[in-house]
Design a protein around this motif. Structure first.
Motif, PDB file in Angstrom:
ATOM      1  N   GLU A 144      81.223 -31.660  23.846  1.00 33.64           N
ATOM      2  CA  GLU A 144      81.078 -31.258  22.446  1.00 33.64           C
ATOM      3  C   GLU A 144      82.112 -30.189  22.083  1.00 33.64           C
ATOM      4  N   GLN A 145      82.318 -29.229  22.964  1.00 35.41           N
ATOM      5  CA  GLN A 145      83.328 -28.188  22.716  1.00 35.41           C
ATOM      6  C   GLN A 145      84.728 -28.791  22.675  1.00 35.41           C
ATOM      7  N   PHE A 146      84.990 -29.770  23.527  1.00 34.97           N
ATOM      8  CA  PHE A 146      86.282 -30.444  23.529  1.00 34.97           C
ATOM      9  C   PHE A 146      86.497 -31.189  22.221  1.00 34.97           C
ATOM     10  N   ARG A 147      85.461 -31.816  21.702  1.00 34.52           N
ATOM     11  CA  ARG A 147      85.606 -32.540  20.426  1.00 34.52           C
ATOM     12  C   ARG A 147      86.005 -31.598  19.313  1.00 34.52           C
ATOM     13  N   PHE A 148      85.421 -30.401  19.287  1.00 34.89           N
ATOM     14  CA  PHE A 148      85.795 -29.456  18.236  1.00 34.89           C
ATOM     15  C   PHE A 148      87.211 -28.931  18.447  1.00 34.89           C
ATOM     16  N   GLY A 151      89.456 -32.917  19.842  1.00 36.75           N
ATOM     17  CA  GLY A 151      89.268 -34.288  19.374  1.00 36.75           C
ATOM     18  C   GLY A 151      88.667 -34.459  17.998  1.00 36.75           C
ATOM     19  N   ASN A 152      88.772 -33.447  17.141  1.00 38.81           N
ATOM     20  CA  ASN A 152      88.128 -33.534  15.831  1.00 38.81           C
ATOM     21  C   ASN A 152      88.786 -34.532  14.891  1.00 38.81           C
ATOM     22  N   ALA A 153      90.046 -34.925  15.141  1.00 41.56           N
ATOM     23  CA  ALA A 153      90.756 -35.838  14.239  1.00 41.56           C
ATOM     24  C   ALA A 153      90.766 -37.272  14.764  1.00 41.56           C
ATOM     25  N   GLU A 156      84.733 -39.970  17.997  1.00 40.98           N
ATOM     26  CA  GLU A 156      83.964 -39.318  19.056  1.00 40.98           C
ATOM     27  C   GLU A 156      84.109 -40.074  20.365  1.00 40.98           C
ATOM     28  N   GLU A 157      84.182 -41.395  20.281  1.00 36.85           N
ATOM     29  CA  GLU A 157      84.329 -42.214  21.480  1.00 36.85           C
ATOM     30  C   GLU A 157      85.647 -41.912  22.191  1.00 36.85           C
ATOM     31  N   GLU A 158      86.736 -41.838  21.425  1.00 40.47           N
ATOM     32  CA  GLU A 158      88.029 -41.548  22.046  1.00 40.47           C
ATOM     33  C   GLU A 158      88.064 -40.127  22.598  1.00 40.47           C
ATOM     34  N   SER A 159      87.500 -39.190  21.857  1.00 42.20           N
ATOM     35  CA  SER A 159      87.459 -37.809  22.315  1.00 42.20           C
ATOM     36  C   SER A 159      86.723 -37.702  23.644  1.00 42.20           C
ATOM     37  N   ASP A 160      85.569 -38.358  23.731  1.00 43.14           N
ATOM     38  CA  ASP A 160      84.794 -38.297  24.969  1.00 43.14           C
ATOM     39  C   ASP A 160      85.543 -38.939  26.134  1.00 43.14           C
ATOM     40  N   ILE A 245      97.900 -36.478  23.679  1.00 46.15           N
ATOM     41  CA  ILE A 245      97.205 -37.335  24.652  1.00 46.15           C
ATOM     42  C   ILE A 245      96.405 -38.459  24.015  1.00 46.15           C
ATOM     43  N   ASP A 246      96.186 -38.414  22.710  1.00 43.69           N
ATOM     44  CA  ASP A 246      95.352 -39.449  22.092  1.00 43.69           C
ATOM     45  C   ASP A 246      96.181 -40.695  21.764  1.00 43.69           C
ATOM     46  N   SER A 247      95.559 -41.658  21.094  1.00 48.19           N
ATOM     47  CA  SER A 247      96.206 -42.947  20.854  1.00 48.19           C
ATOM     48  C   SER A 247      97.431 -42.856  19.955  1.00 48.19           C
TER      49      SER A 247
END
Length: 269
Positions: A144-148, A151-153, A156-160, A245-247
């Motif tokens: 949850e802390q990482f999502r904020f 990974g907020n943009a 939630e699935e990709e962030s996790d 690191i994201d898509s």
């Protein structure tokens, strides 16, 4: 035969150096000589880092700078440095010390002299600052802390998924050093921003970044106003702190490659 330009990718807090692998592969394909050395104390794998947080703890900004400076000294030529978050601060310090051909600082942590301290940045770093003892410890984030913070943009699935793949404990010391930078005349977060003889610098910001909001990156740019060296800024309005690191990482990487070409630092093919 032209010797390929060395490139060092420098990670920030909470991400393992292996998270740069897609960038390393791309830059190698483009004709560079890339690598992503870890911070001092970081184990070789994500799993080992999670099992041995004590090896990561208590490394400060100067420790990291000296670590990379020693690695750079072994290279055949000054490298291009590409850093994310605290890695972006480290890249700026090394560039200011004339140890690099150029630097790219992506969502870089605040350097000394930068005054904005947005509430989202405070919340993103609260897992460290909630306990003063964390200055000497390595601290992990929850999903949850990482999502904020990262990974907020993205979904939630990709962030996790990114959390499970790449996150490791991070030393609290650099955050405490950065927080006190404007009260310490000898702060390790101080960068030689007035160096006009350094190589070119590109600052990159994510418009939705909670950890290093765009206002921080723009305030960083102003710190370089007394330097005649190239200092550029590019923003990605819809991206958060996970942009390396994201898509959507390839869009950022291609932007960096294009900018390097404009600085006559394109790879020989």
């Amino acid at each position: 035969m032209t010797t390929p330009i060395p490139v060092y990718f420098i990670h920030g807090l909470w991400l393992h150096s292996a998270s740069w692998q897609p960038w390393v592969d791309l830059f190698r394909e483009e004709g560079y000589d890339p690598s992503a050395p870890a911070w001092p104390g970081d184990p070789d794998t994500v799993a080992e880092a999670r099992e041995n947080p004590e090896s990561i703890a208590d490394h400060g900004i100067d420790d990291v700078v000296e670590h990379y400076a020693a690695l750079i000294a072994e290279l055949p030529a000054p490298p291009v440095l590409i850093g994310h978050s605290f890695g972006g601060m480290i890249a700026q310090k090394l560039l200011g010390q004339d140890r690099a051909a150029a630097a790219v600082a992506i969502d870089a942590a605040q350097i000394k002299g930068v005054l904005p301290l947005p509430l989202s940045a405070l919340r993103a770093t609260l897992p460290v600052f909630r306990n003063p003892a964390n200055k000497r410890r390595a601290v992990s984030l929850t999903a949850e802390q990482f999502r904020f913070a990262f990974g907020n943009a993205i979904s939630e699935e990709e962030s996790d998924a990114l959390y499970e793949q790449w996150t490791i404990p991070a030393p609290g010391k650099p955050l405490y050093e950065a927080a006190a930078a404007n009260f310490n005349p000898h702060s390790p977060a101080k960068v030689a921003t007035d160096n006009s003889g350094r190589g070119p610098l590109l600052l990159i910001s994510g418009g939705k970044d909670h950890t290093v909001p765009e206002t921080v990156t723009r305030a960083t740019l102003k710190q370089y106003r007394h330097s005649d060296a190239v200092t550029d800024i590019i923003g990605f309005p819809d991206r958060g702190h996970s942009l390396t690191i994201d898509s959507g990482w390839r869009e950022v990487a291609d932007t960096v490659l294009t900018w390097l070409g404009r600085q006559n630092l394109g790879a020989a093919r």
